[in-house]
Design an enzyme around this catalytic site. Structure first.
Site, PDB file in Angstrom:
ATOM      1  N   ASN A 109     126.770  37.570 -55.021  1.00 26.87           N
ATOM      2  CA  ASN A 109     125.430  37.611 -56.327  1.00 26.87           C
ATOM      3  C   ASN A 109     124.794  36.210 -56.293  1.00 26.87           C
ATOM      4  OD1 ASN A 109     125.736  36.025 -59.112  1.00 26.87           O
ATOM      5  ND2 ASN A 109     127.737  36.137 -58.208  1.00 26.87           N
ATOM      6  N   PHE A 113     121.983  32.965 -63.612  1.00 26.09           N
ATOM      7  CA  PHE A 113     122.129  32.894 -65.101  1.00 26.09           C
ATOM      8  C   PHE A 113     120.938  33.601 -65.756  1.00 26.09           C
ATOM      9  CE2 PHE A 113     124.055  28.229 -64.926  1.00 26.09           C
ATOM     10  CZ  PHE A 113     125.160  28.743 -64.329  1.00 26.09           C
ATOM     11  N   SER A 173     128.314  27.286 -60.799  1.00 27.44           N
ATOM     12  CA  SER A 173     127.422  28.483 -60.289  1.00 27.44           C
ATOM     13  C   SER A 173     126.854  27.742 -59.054  1.00 27.44           C
ATOM     14  CB  SER A 173     126.575  29.138 -61.303  1.00 27.44           C
ATOM     15  OG  SER A 173     125.587  29.710 -60.455  1.00 27.44           O
ATOM     16  N   ASN A 175     124.263  29.181 -57.825  1.00 27.06           N
ATOM     17  CA  ASN A 175     122.580  29.731 -57.818  1.00 27.06           C
ATOM     18  C   ASN A 175     121.655  29.201 -58.768  1.00 27.06           C
ATOM     19  OD1 ASN A 175     123.672  32.114 -56.132  1.00 27.06           O
ATOM     20  ND2 ASN A 175     124.728  32.835 -58.156  1.00 27.06           N
ATOM     21  N   THR A 176     122.185  27.955 -59.355  1.00 28.21           N
ATOM     22  CA  THR A 176     121.013  27.316 -60.137  1.00 28.21           C
ATOM     23  C   THR A 176     121.111  25.967 -59.255  1.00 28.21           C
ATOM     24  OG1 THR A 176     121.441  28.351 -62.002  1.00 28.21           O
ATOM     25  CG2 THR A 176     120.602  26.023 -62.266  1.00 28.21           C
ATOM     26  N   LYS A 215     134.499  24.561 -65.628  1.00 25.54           N
ATOM     27  CA  LYS A 215     134.840  25.540 -64.512  1.00 25.54           C
ATOM     28  C   LYS A 215     134.371  25.034 -63.307  1.00 25.54           C
ATOM     29  CE  LYS A 215     133.968  30.431 -63.336  1.00 25.54           C
ATOM     30  NZ  LYS A 215     133.774  31.779 -63.774  1.00 25.54           N
ATOM     31  N   ASN A 244     134.778  29.570 -59.554  1.00 31.01           N
ATOM     32  CA  ASN A 244     133.643  30.138 -59.306  1.00 31.01           C
ATOM     33  C   ASN A 244     133.687  30.855 -58.019  1.00 31.01           C
ATOM     34  OD1 ASN A 244     131.163  31.051 -60.097  1.00 31.01           O
ATOM     35  ND2 ASN A 244     131.024  29.435 -61.448  1.00 31.01           N
TER      36      ASN A 244
END
Ligand SMILES: Cc1cc2nc3c(=O)[nH]c(=O)nc-3n(C[C@H](O)[C@H](O)[C@H](O)COP(=O)(O)O)c2cc1C
Length: 341
Positions: A109, A113, A173, A175-176, A215, A244
């Site tokens: 994925n 967010f 994450s 993805n940021t 996390k 994660n």
């Protein structure tokens, strides 16, 4: 029964099926139907000063906006983590951004967010009937420069504090852009120190101490993981969640979608995550609890995480592939392993 639901859901594109599943679970919760599907035995544990009816939780990202809290809780999870939520609503990355790799029981994925913002999430939390352990996972908006990330975390912490059993600080994450840099060195220390100071202030203001968990990613070297563990002890954090998704692609080489950008979860991240738990446990020596997540697709994987040093576990991808029966399987396996010890 889940096999049939899965067959139908897997015919839809992953994001549509995700939204439908959350809607159905939410609706089942409102009608009180979900508890008929799944009965989880009690296996109470106390971690971070909180009492959990069992040690198997829902990982962040499945119910990002807190839309189906009651529904997920009724499926038998011992705790629910909602989010990641950001101060302002944001759409996330362009679609497609969610990919199934069924041969590997994996997901990639790059959602980024997508969420409706912290005020919406709080409305959902207030509307929920659930009174069990609720974690709220917080992050920064996409367009907040990473140097000002602390402002976003503090704003979210202020807002969610009174409504959370614990708060998770998501710095992992992939993805940021820039987010993962907050896991290292002075950036990490400054962030944790600012959050701890605010936690103390909020404890006085609300008359209740809400534990703070951080996390982390599975992609650090052992030395880097040890440094994170030391920073957590030095700053007095309450727990660590490991891990994660991974940027690695071991275990999915050659499969359809394996080259999509984003974080990989499910079976291929299992051993990496468990390794991170083991390294953390060695350094933390029981002074800080570990919540283990990554690749639990069968009950026995939950016991592996506990044997590596975890006090609680969470599941995400395994729930997509195996359905609610995995919750009970994980609780049963942990109970059986405990009895053998
Ligand atoms: C589609 C998707 C979205 C996710 N969103 C979040 C998120 O918003 N915040 C977060 O902390 N973790 C998020 N995660 C990571 C999971 O919570 C979990 O840490 C990771 O997937 C490893 O566990 P698993 O192998 O059981 O899926 C997401 C995972 C997936 C697959």
């Amino acid at each position: 029964m889940y096999a049939l639901a899965r067959e139908l859901l897997f015919k839809l594109n992953p994001e549509t099926s995700h939204e439908l599943a959350v809607d159905l679970i939410g609706a089942g919760g409102r009608l009180g139907l979900n508890r008929l599907v799944c009965q989880t035995p009690r296996l109470p544990v106390t971690v971070m000063g909180l009492e959990f009816p069992n040690p198997v939780g829902l990982a962040a990202g499945l119910d990002k906006n807190g839309d189906a809290i009651d529904g997920f809780a009724q499926l038998g999870f011992g705790f629910i983590e909602i989010g990641t939520v950001t101060p302002r609503p944001q759409p996330g990355n362009p679609k497609p951004r969610l990919f199934r790799l069924p041969q590997a029981e994996a997901i990639i994925n790059r959602m980024g967010f997508n969420n409706q913002g912290v005020d919406h999430l709080l409305e959902r939390v207030k509307a929920a009937k659930y009174r069990g352990v609720l974690g709220i996972n917080i992050g920064k908006n996409f367009d907040t420069p990473v140097e000002r990330a602390v402002d976003d975390y503090l704003l979210c912490l202020d807002k969610v504090y009174a409504h959370a059993s614990y708060v998770t600080v998501n710095v992992s994450s992939p993805n940021t852009p820039g987010l993962r840099s907050l896991q290292f060195g002075d950036s990490l220390k400054q962030l944790l120190e600012a959050l701890r100071v605010r936690q103390e202030e909020l404890t006085v203001r609300h008359g209740r101490r809400v534990p703070l968990a951080i996390k982390i990613a599975p992609d650090m070297s052992d030395e880097e993981t040890v440094l994170v563990a030391r920073a957590l002890l030095d700053t007095g954090m309450d727990a660590v969640i490991a891990t994660n998704t991974t940027l690695g692609r071991e275990g999915v080489e050659g499969l359809a979608h394996a080259d999509e950008a984003g974080g990989l979860s499910g079976a291929p991240v299992r051993d990496k995550s468990t390794h991170t738990v083991r390294i953390l446990a060695g350094e933390l020596a029981g002074k800080l609890p570990i919540i283990a997540v990554g690749g639990i697709t069968e009950g026995v994987h939950a016991t592996e995480k506990m044997a590596a040093g975890a006090s609680l576990v969470q599941i995400y991808s395994g729930f997509i592939y195996k359905g609610p029966a995995l919750i009970r399987a994980a609780v049963d396996a942990i109970a059986a392993a405990g009895n053998k010890r």
